[in-house]
Design an enzyme around this catalytic site. Structure first.
Site, PDB file in Angstrom:
ATOM      1  N   PHE A  12       0.851  -1.194   0.000  1.00  0.00           N
ATOM      2  CA  PHE A  12       0.000   0.000   0.000  1.00  0.00           C
ATOM      3  C   PHE A  12       0.884   1.240   0.000  1.00  0.00           C
ATOM      4  CE2 PHE A  12      -3.456   2.816   1.523  1.00  0.00           C
ATOM      5  CZ  PHE A  12      -4.439   2.412   0.630  1.00  0.00           C
ATOM      6  N   VAL A  15       1.730   3.296  -5.392  1.00  0.00           N
ATOM      7  CA  VAL A  15       0.851   2.733  -6.435  1.00  0.00           C
ATOM      8  C   VAL A  15      -0.340   1.990  -5.807  1.00  0.00           C
ATOM      9  CG1 VAL A  15       0.757   1.257  -8.484  1.00  0.00           C
ATOM     10  CG2 VAL A  15       2.819   2.545  -7.994  1.00  0.00           C
ATOM     11  N   GLY A 126       4.598   2.948 -17.237  1.00  0.00           N
ATOM     12  CA  GLY A 126       3.493   3.475 -16.419  1.00  0.00           C
ATOM     13  C   GLY A 126       2.170   3.371 -17.148  1.00  0.00           C
ATOM     14  N   ILE A 128       1.363   3.985 -20.195  1.00  0.00           N
ATOM     15  CA  ILE A 128       1.364   3.722 -21.654  1.00  0.00           C
ATOM     16  C   ILE A 128       0.976   2.264 -21.929  1.00  0.00           C
ATOM     17  CG2 ILE A 128       2.760   3.696 -23.761  1.00  0.00           C
ATOM     18  CD1 ILE A 128       4.674   5.678 -22.451  1.00  0.00           C
ATOM     19  N   GLY A 178       7.129  10.436  -5.829  1.00  0.00           N
ATOM     20  CA  GLY A 178       6.749   9.016  -5.941  1.00  0.00           C
ATOM     21  C   GLY A 178       7.212   8.373  -7.239  1.00  0.00           C
ATOM     22  N   ASP A 192      16.519  -0.210 -13.787  1.00  0.00           N
ATOM     23  CA  ASP A 192      15.074  -0.198 -14.005  1.00  0.00           C
ATOM     24  C   ASP A 192      14.759  -0.181 -15.508  1.00  0.00           C
ATOM     25  OD1 ASP A 192      12.297   0.396 -12.683  1.00  0.00           O
ATOM     26  OD2 ASP A 192      12.514   1.924 -14.233  1.00  0.00           O
ATOM     27  N   LYS A 196      12.864  -3.142 -17.817  1.00  0.00           N
ATOM     28  CA  LYS A 196      11.715  -2.825 -18.674  1.00  0.00           C
ATOM     29  C   LYS A 196      12.012  -3.192 -20.127  1.00  0.00           C
ATOM     30  CE  LYS A 196       9.975   0.808 -15.632  1.00  0.00           C
ATOM     31  NZ  LYS A 196      10.174   2.199 -15.217  1.00  0.00           N
TER      32      LYS A 196
END
Ligand code: HSE
Length: 392
Positions: A12, A15, A126, A128, A178, A192, A196
């Protein structure tokens, strides 16, 4: 017929909280979050404590819960949760690119064996909708490239430093907004982006790479002299992830690129991401949108949850036809490299030098290098130098 979805949510944070809000605001879905499992009992949260549990089995052993949404940032713990959820025949939606990149084929096999879906649109770009497009829309066209900016934090930092802010302040802002990972090294050293890219390559070309195969170099070593060089030439700096296939040769790497105004990514700023898909018949197409942040990421999670109402799963059709595709780092790149002295730049094993400059405490070279010759070096740790790929 729509399936009724009973969601167990892990995590929690930014996101997870965003998903809770968007699910409550969207009245189009027949889905409820029955239980939220979090790690820390001591955090102040935006909703009442009755929603939370600290015992993962309250979701995993609950027969009523048919969908697990995994939004924690510890990739190892996430892998255990997701593996068990799939084994217990629960559909899984996740945004955890590191976990996916490190375990993709294992997880796909588990999902297949248990006849459940594993969806992860939020793991790349995100908001897209790139994975489902690569899966469905580009199912017939022969793809030759999938490339672009897939990390919001570094794009935010590069945009803000371009406006004169210093690196540390821009990174602190990206964290406060964030966008950054809890360990921002993953962002700034391009891990990262590499995770991806690995996921994009799987859906574009059907090939599963391991993270170790993909060269990643980020933005932490950029110096004011490099920024000055770029601005004198009219370049902007972007961190590009590139997956490209020429005949049966597949190349994938992440590195900073200096780009000119005619590049479609030139005005993709702040936390926005962009992915260009290159295909034989449709040619180049650009996808652009917010690549990080609570609501944009939650919107992609919501879309996956929504797809589960209709039993959607990825089919990985392209993976049936990959035996002739060879991954290689054998690609010539034209680069700029700057350091405190020229000798430090010998590390690049130049094939050809075009420009050489030596000042008092700054030197640079532009020219051609082969990625294969330098991909064994972790340039993120070579703090004295910075390099970027130049426009063709
Ligand atoms: N840290 C990631 C980024 C979050 O900045 O893009 C979204 O995946």
């Amino acid at each position: 017929m729509r399936n009724k979805l009973n969601i167990g949510l892990f995590g929690f944070g930014c996101v997870g909280n965003g998903l809770f809000d968007v699910l409550n605001k969207s009245n189009l879905l027949d889905a409820t979050i029955s239980k939220i499992v979090v790690k820390s009992p001591n955090k102040t949260r935006s909703i009442g404590s009755e929603h939370f549990s600290f015992d993962k089995n309250e979701i995993l052993h609950n027969e009523e819960i048919n969908v697990v949404v995994e939004l924690i940032d510890d990739a190892k713990a996430a892998f255990e949760i997701v593996s068990e959820a799939l084994s217990r025949k629960k559909h899984v939606v996740t945004a955890n690119k590191k976990m996916l990149a490190e375990n993709l084929d294992t997880l796909l096999a588990l999902a297949k064996e248990n006849k459940v879906s594993l969806l992860y649109e939020a793991s790349v770009g995100g908001s897209i909708p790139i994975i489902r497009n690569l899966e469905e829309y580009y199912n017939n066209d022969s793809l030759s490239g999938v490339l672009g900016i897939v990390n919001g934090t570094t794009n935010y930092i590069l945009t803000q430093t371009n406006y004169g802010k210093d690196y540390e302040t821009a990174l602190a802002e990206a964290t406060a907004l964030g966008f950054a990972e809890s360990d921002p090294t993953l962002d700034v050293d391009a891990y990262d982006s590499k995770y991806k890219l690995l996921i994009l390559i799987k859906h574009a070309f059907g090939v599963t790479l391991s993270p170790e195969q993909i060269f990643n170099y980020g933005i932490r070593n950029i110096k004011p002299q490099d920024v000055r060089y770029a601005s004198e030439k009219g370049y902007r700096l972007k961190l590009f992830s590139r997956g490209e296939k020429v005949e049966n040769k597949l190349v994938g790497f992440v590195a900073p690129h200096f780009i000119t105004e005619d590049n479609v990514a030139y005005n993709v700023n702040n936390e926005f991401n962009s992915v260009t898909v290159e295909a034989m018949f449709s040619d180049k197409q650009l996808f652009q949108g917010k690549g990080a942040g609570a609501y944009p990421t939650a919107s992609a999670v919501l879309s996956d949850v929504s797809a589960l109402q209709f039993d959607y799963s990825y089919e990985y059709k392209k993976s049936n036809n990959t035996e002739n595709i060879n991954f290689t780092n054998d690609i010539n790149l034209k680069i700029y490299a700057g350091a405190s002295n020229l000798a430090a730049l010998d590390i690049f094993q130049w094939i050809e030098k075009e420009e050489i400059f030596q000042g008092k405490d700054y030197a640079y070279v532009t020219g051609i290098v082969n990625l294969k010759n330098i991909s064994g070096v972790d340039f993120n740790k070579e703090h004295d130098l910075f390099f970027a790929v130049l426009p063709e």
